[in-house]
Design a protein around this motif. Structure first.
Motif, PDB file in Angstrom:
ATOM      1  N   THR A  93       0.841  -1.192   0.000  1.00  0.00           N
ATOM      2  CA  THR A  93       0.000   0.000   0.000  1.00  0.00           C
ATOM      3  C   THR A  93       0.878   1.244   0.000  1.00  0.00           C
ATOM      4  O   THR A  93       2.095   1.183   0.223  1.00  0.00           O
ATOM      5  CB  THR A  93      -0.901   0.044   1.248  1.00  0.00           C
ATOM      6  N   HIS A  94       0.237   2.391  -0.226  1.00  0.00           N
ATOM      7  CA  HIS A  94       0.956   3.656  -0.202  1.00  0.00           C
ATOM      8  C   HIS A  94       1.531   3.915   1.188  1.00  0.00           C
ATOM      9  O   HIS A  94       2.603   4.527   1.326  1.00  0.00           O
ATOM     10  CB  HIS A  94       0.040   4.805  -0.624  1.00  0.00           C
ATOM     11  N   ALA A  95       0.854   3.450   2.224  1.00  0.00           N
ATOM     12  CA  ALA A  95       1.359   3.617   3.592  1.00  0.00           C
ATOM     13  C   ALA A  95       2.687   2.877   3.764  1.00  0.00           C
ATOM     14  O   ALA A  95       3.593   3.363   4.465  1.00  0.00           O
ATOM     15  CB  ALA A  95       0.338   3.124   4.607  1.00  0.00           C
ATOM     16  N   ASP A  96       2.836   1.703   3.138  1.00  0.00           N
ATOM     17  CA  ASP A  96       4.106   0.974   3.197  1.00  0.00           C
ATOM     18  C   ASP A  96       5.215   1.785   2.539  1.00  0.00           C
ATOM     19  O   ASP A  96       6.337   1.868   3.051  1.00  0.00           O
ATOM     20  CB  ASP A  96       3.986  -0.377   2.492  1.00  0.00           C
ATOM     21  N   LEU A  97       4.897   2.355   1.391  1.00  0.00           N
ATOM     22  CA  LEU A  97       5.879   3.160   0.676  1.00  0.00           C
ATOM     23  C   LEU A  97       6.252   4.400   1.483  1.00  0.00           C
ATOM     24  O   LEU A  97       7.431   4.746   1.600  1.00  0.00           O
ATOM     25  CB  LEU A  97       5.322   3.573  -0.689  1.00  0.00           C
ATOM     26  N   GLU A  98       5.262   5.057   2.052  1.00  0.00           N
ATOM     27  CA  GLU A  98       5.527   6.263   2.846  1.00  0.00           C
ATOM     28  C   GLU A  98       6.415   5.941   4.044  1.00  0.00           C
ATOM     29  O   GLU A  98       7.338   6.700   4.375  1.00  0.00           O
ATOM     30  CB  GLU A  98       4.216   6.888   3.322  1.00  0.00           C
ATOM     31  N   PHE A 104      14.188   7.138   5.673  1.00  0.00           N
ATOM     32  CA  PHE A 104      15.471   7.584   5.143  1.00  0.00           C
ATOM     33  C   PHE A 104      15.613   9.091   5.052  1.00  0.00           C
ATOM     34  O   PHE A 104      16.723   9.618   5.175  1.00  0.00           O
ATOM     35  CB  PHE A 104      15.690   7.005   3.736  1.00  0.00           C
ATOM     36  N   PHE A 105      14.513   9.787   4.803  1.00  0.00           N
ATOM     37  CA  PHE A 105      14.597  11.202   4.457  1.00  0.00           C
ATOM     38  C   PHE A 105      13.898  12.079   5.489  1.00  0.00           C
ATOM     39  O   PHE A 105      12.904  11.660   6.106  1.00  0.00           O
ATOM     40  CB  PHE A 105      14.003  11.435   3.067  1.00  0.00           C
ATOM     41  N   ASP A 111       8.204  14.694   2.264  1.00  0.00           N
ATOM     42  CA  ASP A 111       6.966  15.310   1.777  1.00  0.00           C
ATOM     43  C   ASP A 111       7.089  15.665   0.302  1.00  0.00           C
ATOM     44  O   ASP A 111       6.141  15.484  -0.480  1.00  0.00           O
ATOM     45  CB  ASP A 111       6.650  16.574   2.582  1.00  0.00           C
ATOM     46  N   GLN A 112       8.243  16.177  -0.080  1.00  0.00           N
ATOM     47  CA  GLN A 112       8.466  16.544  -1.476  1.00  0.00           C
ATOM     48  C   GLN A 112       8.366  15.329  -2.387  1.00  0.00           C
ATOM     49  O   GLN A 112       7.758  15.397  -3.469  1.00  0.00           O
ATOM     50  CB  GLN A 112       9.839  17.203  -1.605  1.00  0.00           C
ATOM     51  N   LEU A 113       8.945  14.213  -1.974  1.00  0.00           N
ATOM     52  CA  LEU A 113       8.894  13.006  -2.790  1.00  0.00           C
ATOM     53  C   LEU A 113       7.485  12.445  -2.883  1.00  0.00           C
ATOM     54  O   LEU A 113       7.040  12.008  -3.954  1.00  0.00           O
ATOM     55  CB  LEU A 113       9.835  11.945  -2.203  1.00  0.00           C
ATOM     56  N   LEU A 126      -1.169  -0.695  -3.837  1.00  0.00           N
ATOM     57  CA  LEU A 126      -0.271   0.336  -4.343  1.00  0.00           C
ATOM     58  C   LEU A 126      -0.085   0.193  -5.853  1.00  0.00           C
ATOM     59  O   LEU A 126       0.269  -0.874  -6.354  1.00  0.00           O
ATOM     60  CB  LEU A 126       1.094   0.236  -3.642  1.00  0.00           C
ATOM     61  N   PHE A 127      -0.335   1.311  -6.562  1.00  0.00           N
ATOM     62  CA  PHE A 127      -0.148   1.376  -8.006  1.00  0.00           C
ATOM     63  C   PHE A 127       0.838   2.504  -8.329  1.00  0.00           C
ATOM     64  O   PHE A 127       1.016   3.431  -7.532  1.00  0.00           O
ATOM     65  CB  PHE A 127      -1.476   1.653  -8.716  1.00  0.00           C
ATOM     66  N   CYS A 128       1.473   2.409  -9.504  1.00  0.00           N
ATOM     67  CA  CYS A 128       2.366   3.491  -9.930  1.00  0.00           C
ATOM     68  C   CYS A 128       2.122   3.808 -11.395  1.00  0.00           C
ATOM     69  O   CYS A 128       1.617   2.980 -12.163  1.00  0.00           O
ATOM     70  CB  CYS A 128       3.834   3.126  -9.703  1.00  0.00           C
ATOM     71  N   THR A 129       2.470   5.050 -11.763  1.00  0.00           N
ATOM     72  CA  THR A 129       2.350   5.457 -13.151  1.00  0.00           C
ATOM     73  C   THR A 129       3.464   4.828 -13.961  1.00  0.00           C
ATOM     74  O   THR A 129       4.541   4.523 -13.455  1.00  0.00           O
ATOM     75  CB  THR A 129       2.446   6.980 -13.289  1.00  0.00           C
ATOM     76  N   GLU A 130       3.216   4.656 -15.242  1.00  0.00           N
ATOM     77  CA  GLU A 130       4.229   4.111 -16.133  1.00  0.00           C
ATOM     78  C   GLU A 130       5.147   5.228 -16.617  1.00  0.00           C
ATOM     79  O   GLU A 130       4.785   6.390 -16.657  1.00  0.00           O
ATOM     80  CB  GLU A 130       3.561   3.420 -17.312  1.00  0.00           C
ATOM     81  N   GLY A 131       6.349   4.838 -16.986  1.00  0.00           N
ATOM     82  CA  GLY A 131       7.296   5.807 -17.538  1.00  0.00           C
ATOM     83  C   GLY A 131       8.584   5.848 -16.749  1.00  0.00           C
ATOM     84  O   GLY A 131       8.591   5.735 -15.527  1.00  0.00           O
TER      85      GLY A 131
END
Length: 333
Positions: A93-98, A104-105, A111-113, A126-131
């Motif tokens: 999930t996004h919470a895991d990523l956050e 680390f930061f 917050d910026q990331l 959790l999903f991400c955009t392609e590219g």
């Protein structure tokens, strides 16, 4: 202490030639979970800890700047953007990523990331955009050096190296970025960061040199010490003689300045496979002094070497190699 990373390995790991999310991207979490910042009674961080933490933080930072997390499945359109499900152990999930990012930061940098639509939860996953922008093709290698100015700060000094050549024209040198790992309210965190390919071709330590034209015009005489070494990496024969003599003259006038730049060359990726000229450059003040200087000038050279006080062990080794090259050349039949 420095470490060197091959750009070829970096290109493979970062999938620089691929666009979009890919199941073939690196598919493991950082080697260990980040630890809370050590307090007054905690075990202090070591250089090895900082190198490991930097490696892990760079992997996380690159997910937002250089290449996205690997993903799988059919694309889903949300708010006009295409997303695919993240396929990465431990990040559901996004919470895991956050949580990973904030480990680390510092808060402002985290917050910026996170303040983008690059990653989001869709149907609780959790999903991400392609590219993917791909890594800098001009980057040849990266070196990492750790310093510890005080108990609340670590500096991670990064150097990004490039060397390209076409005909008599070459672009050679490095750019630098210093990352600060500091004790914050959350514990030790990076308060600034950069991607793993942050080469700055406009840095004043990167030079574009036309070996033939600069030799014929005499432009090399106005080079900085580092620029002169970059030139010599690509010059040979008649094109190297005058510049090598200039390096010797500068050594006799400013030995510590020249040794400092020679030590930088010695520690660089340009000292190794594919750079057969480097050893000769590093010792050229000694061999050139024996071959070209008059007896009176050689006395001055000996005095310069004997009175020079290098500022580091590596610089001392350079001075010793120069002296050995001088004596070896004198004793040749």
């Amino acid at each position: 202490m420095k470490r060197l990373f091959s750009s070829l390995l970096a290109a493979l790991v970062l999938c620089s030639a691929l666009a979009g999310c890919t199941p073939n991207a690196q598919n493991s979490l950082p080697s260990s979970a980040p630890q809370p910042a050590p307090g007054p009674s905690s075990t202090p961080l070591t250089e090895s800890d900082i190198y490991r933490i930097y490696d892990e933080a760079a992997q996380v930072y690159n997910w937002f700047d250089l290449h996205p997390l690997p993903c799988t499945g059919d694309p889903v359109e949300v708010d006009g953007k295409s997303y695919r499900k993240v396929d990465y152990p431990g990040l559901k999930t996004h919470a895991d990523l956050e949580k990973m990012v904030r480990a680390f930061f510092s808060t402002p940098l985290a917050d910026q990331l996170l303040n983008t639509s690059q990653y989001r939860d869709i149907h609780g996953k959790l999903f991400c955009t392609e590219g993917s922008r791909g890594s800098d093709l001009f980057l040849d290698a990266q070196t990492v050096h750790v310093e510890h100015p005080d108990q609340d700060h670590w500096n991670v000094e990064l150097q990004f190296w490039t060397d390209t050549a076409e005909g008599s024209v070459c672009t050679v040198g490095y750019s630098e970025c210093v990352l600060h790992y500091e004790l914050t309210d959350e514990g030790f965190r990076f308060t600034n960061f950069c991607p793993s390919d942050a080469l700055d071709l406009n840095a004043d330590t990167i030079h574009t040199i036309d070996v033939e034209a600069d030799f014929n015009s005499g432009a090399y005489r106005n080079y900085t010490d580092w620029q002169l070494l970059c030139y010599l990496l690509h010059a040979d024969g008649v094109y190297a003689e005058g510049p090598t003599d200039l390096l010797l003259r500068r050594f006799m006038e400013r030995p510590k300045d020249v040794i400092r730049q020679l030590a930088l060359l010695d520690a660089s990726p340009f000292h190794g496979s594919g750079y057969s000229a480097t050893d000769a450059i590093l010792t050229s003040p000694g061999s050139s002094a024996a071959a070209w200087l008059s007896p009176e000038e050689q006395k001055k050279f000996v005095d310069v070497v004997s009175t020079c006080k290098p500022e580091s062990d590596r610089e001392q080794q350079i001075l010793e190699h120069i002296w050995q090259a001088y004596n070896s050349a004198l004793n040749q039949p």
